[in-house]
Design a protein around this motif. Structure first.
Motif, short mmCIF file in Angstrom:
data_model
loop_
_atom_site.label_atom_id
_atom_site.label_comp_id
_atom_site.label_asym_id
_atom_site.label_seq_id
_atom_site.Cartn_x
_atom_site.Cartn_y
_atom_site.Cartn_z
N SER A 1 10.29 -7.94 5.98
CA SER A 1 9.33 -8.65 7.05
C SER A 1 8.15 -9.21 6.34
O SER A 1 7.83 -8.80 5.03
CB SER A 1 8.87 -7.42 7.83
OG SER A 1 7.72 -6.93 7.36
N SER A 2 7.51 -9.96 7.18
CA SER A 2 6.26 -10.97 6.49
C SER A 2 4.83 -10.05 6.11
O SER A 2 4.26 -10.54 5.33
CB SER A 2 6.07 -11.77 7.34
OG SER A 2 5.47 -11.45 8.49
N SER A 3 5.05 -8.65 6.50
CA SER A 3 4.01 -7.91 6.32
C SER A 3 4.38 -7.03 5.08
O SER A 3 3.33 -6.14 4.65
CB SER A 3 3.59 -6.98 7.59
OG SER A 3 4.73 -6.09 7.51
N VAL A 4 5.15 -7.29 4.25
CA VAL A 4 5.35 -6.31 2.91
C VAL A 4 4.48 -7.19 2.08
O VAL A 4 4.87 -8.45 1.69
CB VAL A 4 6.76 -6.42 2.61
CG1 VAL A 4 6.88 -5.31 1.42
CG2 VAL A 4 7.46 -5.52 3.66
N PRO A 122 5.20 -2.09 -3.35
CA PRO A 122 4.69 -2.80 -1.93
C PRO A 122 3.83 -1.89 -1.02
O PRO A 122 4.22 -0.60 -1.00
CB PRO A 122 6.08 -3.23 -1.54
CG PRO A 122 7.14 -2.25 -1.89
CD PRO A 122 6.64 -1.56 -3.17
N LEU A 123 3.21 -2.84 -0.19
CA LEU A 123 2.48 -2.16 0.89
C LEU A 123 3.02 -2.88 2.33
O LEU A 123 3.13 -3.96 2.31
CB LEU A 123 1.18 -2.47 0.85
CG LEU A 123 0.10 -1.79 1.86
CD1 LEU A 123 -0.09 -0.28 1.99
CD2 LEU A 123 -1.41 -2.43 1.88
N ALA A 124 3.15 -2.11 3.20
CA ALA A 124 3.73 -2.69 4.53
C ALA A 124 3.28 -1.79 5.78
O ALA A 124 3.47 -0.71 5.82
CB ALA A 124 5.07 -2.93 4.68
N LEU A 125 2.99 -2.60 6.65
CA LEU A 125 2.82 -2.20 8.27
C LEU A 125 4.02 -2.09 8.96
O LEU A 125 4.59 -3.06 8.95
CB LEU A 125 1.76 -2.93 8.80
CG LEU A 125 0.28 -2.73 8.26
CD1 LEU A 125 -0.68 -3.79 9.06
CD2 LEU A 125 -0.36 -1.41 8.81
N THR A 126 4.23 -1.07 9.66
CA THR A 126 5.39 -0.93 10.65
C THR A 126 5.00 -1.93 11.83
O THR A 126 3.70 -2.23 11.91
CB THR A 126 5.82 0.34 11.04
OG1 THR A 126 4.51 0.74 11.45
CG2 THR A 126 5.95 1.15 9.79
N GLN A 128 4.67 -0.62 14.66
CA GLN A 128 3.59 0.24 15.36
C GLN A 128 2.58 0.31 14.52
O GLN A 128 1.41 0.16 15.22
CB GLN A 128 4.39 1.70 15.43
CG GLN A 128 3.83 2.43 16.49
CD GLN A 128 4.42 3.71 16.64
OE1 GLN A 128 5.46 4.00 15.97
NE2 GLN A 128 3.87 4.71 17.15
N GLY A 129 2.52 0.24 13.36
CA GLY A 129 1.16 0.18 12.66
C GLY A 129 0.40 -0.93 12.90
O GLY A 129 -0.82 -1.06 12.63
N ALA A 130 1.13 -2.24 13.08
CA ALA A 130 0.42 -3.51 13.12
C ALA A 130 -0.45 -3.41 14.51
O ALA A 130 -1.31 -4.10 14.68
CB ALA A 130 1.35 -4.59 13.25
N GLN A 131 0.02 -2.77 15.27
CA GLN A 131 -0.85 -2.47 16.81
C GLN A 131 -1.81 -1.31 16.46
O GLN A 131 -2.76 -1.24 17.27
CB GLN A 131 0.28 -1.93 17.67
CG GLN A 131 1.67 -2.74 17.81
CD GLN A 131 1.43 -4.18 18.00
OE1 GLN A 131 0.51 -4.64 19.27
NE2 GLN A 131 2.06 -4.99 17.39
N PHE A 138 -7.03 0.12 7.07
CA PHE A 138 -6.52 0.61 5.76
C PHE A 138 -5.83 -0.31 4.84
O PHE A 138 -5.96 -0.36 3.80
CB PHE A 138 -5.75 1.97 6.18
CG PHE A 138 -5.38 2.74 4.84
CD1 PHE A 138 -5.97 3.47 4.21
CD2 PHE A 138 -3.86 2.54 4.51
CE1 PHE A 138 -5.78 4.10 2.93
CE2 PHE A 138 -3.55 3.20 3.32
CZ PHE A 138 -4.41 4.07 2.60
N GLU A 139 -4.93 -1.11 5.55
CA GLU A 139 -4.09 -2.09 4.75
C GLU A 139 -5.32 -3.04 4.00
O GLU A 139 -5.08 -3.37 3.07
CB GLU A 139 -3.20 -2.69 5.66
CG GLU A 139 -2.46 -3.47 4.87
CD GLU A 139 -1.60 -4.57 5.73
OE1 GLU A 139 -0.43 -5.04 5.19
OE2 GLU A 139 -2.11 -5.10 6.82
N GLN A 140 -6.17 -3.53 4.94
CA GLN A 140 -7.17 -4.20 4.28
C GLN A 140 -7.97 -3.72 3.37
O GLN A 140 -8.29 -4.23 2.38
CB GLN A 140 -7.95 -4.75 5.42
CG GLN A 140 -7.43 -5.49 6.77
CD GLN A 140 -7.23 -6.84 5.96
OE1 GLN A 140 -7.91 -7.61 5.65
NE2 GLN A 140 -5.95 -7.17 6.49
#
Length: 161
Positions: A1-4, A122-126, A128-131, A138-140
């Motif tokens: 996914s693009s969030s990785v 890598p770091l990724a939001l699922t 559900q995590g993106a919501q 935390f990702e930021q």
């Protein structure tokens, strides 16, 4: 996914017990097998990630065949580190981050980054995590905070630009 996002990089290093004086030059013209007498420890080359990277580097540098019969494969990279700490192996091939936690070993050299696949975390939001506002914050924080960058660097990680 693009969030990785690959955020951290590690390095593959050669270590030895502090009291030994083993030379290491990361090029194929250097006879690594003759630079020490005993065994070299790393993760199992077929199954443990550190061992797979070690096999890639030793193959690329043309050192693998010269070390036949002298490579001890362990169940994980920490076990390889412990073998070197106890002097059961004269050389270990481990991650830089693991080498830095031990006071009993020294880093004798770094394998060239182009001699193995990138060691990436890598770091990724699922979805559900993106919501989730906290997860996004935390990702930021992990990616952009000077504080987290300093901590990662202190422990031997390199930051992915």
């Amino acid at each position: 996914s693009s969030s990785v996002h690959p955020i951290l990089l590690n390095q593959l290093v050669a270590i030895s017990p502090k009291h030994l004086n083993i030379h290491f030059k990361p090029r194929s013209s250097f006879n690594f097998a003759q630079s020490f007498k005993g065994y070299v420890c790393t993760g199992q080359m077929e199954s443990v990630p550190a061992g797979k990277y070690a096999k890639q580097s030793l193959t690329k540098l043309n050192w693998l065949n010269g070390l036949k019969g002298r490579i001890v494969g362990t169940d994980d990279v920490r076990s390889a580190l412990a073998f070197v700490e106890r002097g059961e192996c004269e050389v270990g091939i481990v991650y830089k981050t693991d080498a830095l936690i031990s006071r009993k070993v020294k880093i004798i050299g770094t394998f060239p980054a182009n001699s193995h696949s990138p060691i990436v975390y890598p770091l990724a939001l699922t979805r559900q995590g993106a919501q989730n506002k906290e997860a996004v914050q935390f990702e930021q924080f992990i990616q952009k905070s000077a504080q987290t960058k300093a901590i990662f660097q202190k422990y031997g990680f390199r930051l992915n630009p």
